[in-house]
Design a protein around this motif. Structure first.
Motif, PDB file in Angstrom:
ATOM      1  N   GLY A   8     104.487   2.809  11.560  1.00  0.00           N
ATOM      2  CA  GLY A   8     103.118   2.685  11.087  1.00  0.00           C
ATOM      3  C   GLY A   8     102.963   3.435   9.781  1.00  0.00           C
ATOM      4  N   LEU A   9     101.951   3.093   9.001  1.00  0.00           N
ATOM      5  CA  LEU A   9     101.625   3.805   7.778  1.00  0.00           C
ATOM      6  C   LEU A   9     100.156   3.586   7.475  1.00  0.00           C
ATOM      7  N   ARG A  10      99.634   4.369   6.555  1.00  0.00           N
ATOM      8  CA  ARG A  10      98.216   4.269   6.235  1.00  0.00           C
ATOM      9  C   ARG A  10      98.024   3.858   4.789  1.00  0.00           C
ATOM     10  N   ILE A  11      97.151   2.867   4.571  1.00  0.00           N
ATOM     11  CA  ILE A  11      96.836   2.358   3.238  1.00  0.00           C
ATOM     12  C   ILE A  11      95.484   2.921   2.812  1.00  0.00           C
ATOM     13  N   PRO A  12      95.367   3.449   1.586  1.00  0.00           N
ATOM     14  CA  PRO A  12      94.064   3.951   1.119  1.00  0.00           C
ATOM     15  C   PRO A  12      92.987   2.877   1.171  1.00  0.00           C
ATOM     16  N   GLU A  13      91.771   3.291   1.416  1.00  0.00           N
ATOM     17  CA  GLU A  13      90.671   2.351   1.605  1.00  0.00           C
ATOM     18  C   GLU A  13      90.323   1.567   0.353  1.00  0.00           C
ATOM     19  N   PHE A  14      90.715   2.077  -0.827  1.00  0.00           N
ATOM     20  CA  PHE A  14      90.338   1.361  -2.046  1.00  0.00           C
ATOM     21  C   PHE A  14      91.238   0.169  -2.338  1.00  0.00           C
ATOM     22  N   PHE A  15      92.222  -0.104  -1.491  1.00  0.00           N
ATOM     23  CA  PHE A  15      92.973  -1.345  -1.586  1.00  0.00           C
ATOM     24  C   PHE A  15      92.364  -2.369  -0.634  1.00  0.00           C
ATOM     25  N   VAL A  16      92.295  -3.619  -1.093  1.00  0.00           N
ATOM     26  CA  VAL A  16      91.747  -4.709  -0.301  1.00  0.00           C
ATOM     27  C   VAL A  16      92.906  -5.562   0.185  1.00  0.00           C
ATOM     28  N   GLY A 186     101.494   8.552  -7.901  1.00  0.00           N
ATOM     29  CA  GLY A 186     100.907   9.479  -6.939  1.00  0.00           C
ATOM     30  C   GLY A 186     100.414   8.767  -5.691  1.00  0.00           C
ATOM     31  N   ILE A 187      99.827   7.579  -5.872  1.00  0.00           N
ATOM     32  CA  ILE A 187      99.363   6.799  -4.720  1.00  0.00           C
ATOM     33  C   ILE A 187     100.554   6.385  -3.852  1.00  0.00           C
ATOM     34  N   LEU A 188     101.608   5.880  -4.488  1.00  0.00           N
ATOM     35  CA  LEU A 188     102.781   5.448  -3.730  1.00  0.00           C
ATOM     36  C   LEU A 188     103.388   6.605  -2.947  1.00  0.00           C
ATOM     37  N   ASP A 189     103.493   7.754  -3.590  1.00  0.00           N
ATOM     38  CA  ASP A 189     104.048   8.924  -2.921  1.00  0.00           C
ATOM     39  C   ASP A 189     103.212   9.311  -1.702  1.00  0.00           C
ATOM     40  N   ILE A 191     101.194   7.370   0.094  1.00  0.00           N
ATOM     41  CA  ILE A 191     101.340   6.377   1.161  1.00  0.00           C
ATOM     42  C   ILE A 191     102.668   6.578   1.888  1.00  0.00           C
ATOM     43  N   ALA A 192     103.739   6.803   1.122  1.00  0.00           N
ATOM     44  CA  ALA A 192     105.057   6.991   1.731  1.00  0.00           C
ATOM     45  C   ALA A 192     105.053   8.166   2.706  1.00  0.00           C
ATOM     46  N   HIS A 193     104.284   9.196   2.401  1.00  0.00           N
ATOM     47  CA  HIS A 193     104.221  10.370   3.269  1.00  0.00           C
ATOM     48  C   HIS A 193     103.484  10.095   4.584  1.00  0.00           C
ATOM     49  N   THR A 194     102.808   8.954   4.690  1.00  0.00           N
ATOM     50  CA  THR A 194     102.112   8.645   5.944  1.00  0.00           C
ATOM     51  C   THR A 194     102.960   7.808   6.899  1.00  0.00           C
ATOM     52  N   ALA A 220      96.035  10.393  -0.101  1.00  0.00           N
ATOM     53  CA  ALA A 220      96.186   9.030  -0.591  1.00  0.00           C
ATOM     54  C   ALA A 220      94.841   8.402  -0.872  1.00  0.00           C
ATOM     55  N   GLU A 221      93.794   8.815  -0.144  1.00  0.00           N
ATOM     56  CA  GLU A 221      92.490   8.215  -0.340  1.00  0.00           C
ATOM     57  C   GLU A 221      91.730   8.864  -1.501  1.00  0.00           C
TER      58      GLU A 221
END
Length: 232
Positions: A8-16, A186-189, A191-194, A220-221
């Motif tokens: 599993g991983l978490r995507i920031p809310e500002f991505f659709v 920074g965003i990719l890093d 997300i990868a940490h989640t 990430a958010e």
């Protein structure tokens, strides 16, 4: 939050995220929103052509093992528009040892390796879930192609599954706005940490309050960058 039976991983809310192809009507509506945003000044026929290309590309991503396909638009501090696409894949591989997988990636992208190319670099990193590699590409458009951004920036976090599972997670983030590369890196890093792996209780990641992501998901958010805010 994208998940499979074992990760599993978490995507920031500002991505659709875009819907899957099992709902063609919803997919078409979402892709049309993307086309209207990126080609607002184009003719109706050009927008329809672009829409067809997007639908084809989206189907190809799913065929390649994508478990998430999304996009984001952001206003830069100078008032411009920055766009990024985010895709997450789960792919099979032959190597069962995650450390050897990363070593092979680094060797392939090193000078003399089969994947070595100008503007491409691979860096090893250690994540909470295990070893990984960041692969970054800076691409120049051909000289005979007009009306496109002259450069594109793409980065991937390649994260092997635990020992013996013979799979990798590939988090792919790309943008035609290379000046914003530090922001997107920074965003990719984050997300990868989640990313989390489990072989016994995959529901635990989904049921935990923070999605198994902890403080890194919060980072990430709210990434630190010079982009003021997401378009609202």
């Amino acid at each position: 939050m994208p998940t499979t039976d074992a990760m599993g991983l978490r995507i920031p809310e500002f991505f659709v995220d875009l819907p899957h192809l099992d709902d063609p009507g919803l997919l078409l509506d979402k892709l049309r929103e993307v086309v209207d945003a990126v080609a607002a000044d184009a003719s109706p026929s050009d927008r329809e052509t672009l829409l067809t290309l997007y639908r084809t590309a989206y189907g190809s991503l799913l065929a390649e093992g994508a478990i998430y396909v999304g996009y984001g638009y952001f206003r830069t501090d100078d008032g411009g528009l920055s766009m990024a696409t985010l895709n997450v894949f789960v792919k099979d591989q032959e190597e069962a040892n995650p450390h050897l997988t990363i070593a092979q990636i680094l060797k392939a992208h090193a000078e003399g390796g089969p994947r070595h190319a100008p503007g491409v670099s691979a860096t090893p990193i250690e994540l909470p879930c295990g070893p990984a590699a960041f692969v970054i590409r800076m691409t120049l458009a051909p000289d005979d192609v007009e009306a496109v951004s002259p450069m594109a920036w793409q980065a991937q976090a390649v994260i092997p599954f635990p020992q013996g599972q013979r799979k990798v997670v590939v988090i792919d983030l790309s943008t035609p706005c290379p000046t914003e590369a530090p922001y997107y890196a920074g965003i990719l890093d984050a997300i990868a940490h989640t990313v989390t792996f489990t072989t016994t209780n995959p529901e635990a990641v989904q049921d935990s309050p923070d999605g198994g992501a902890g403080e890194d998901a919060a980072d990430a958010e709210d990434p630190r960058s010079r982009i003021s805010q997401a378009l609202g």
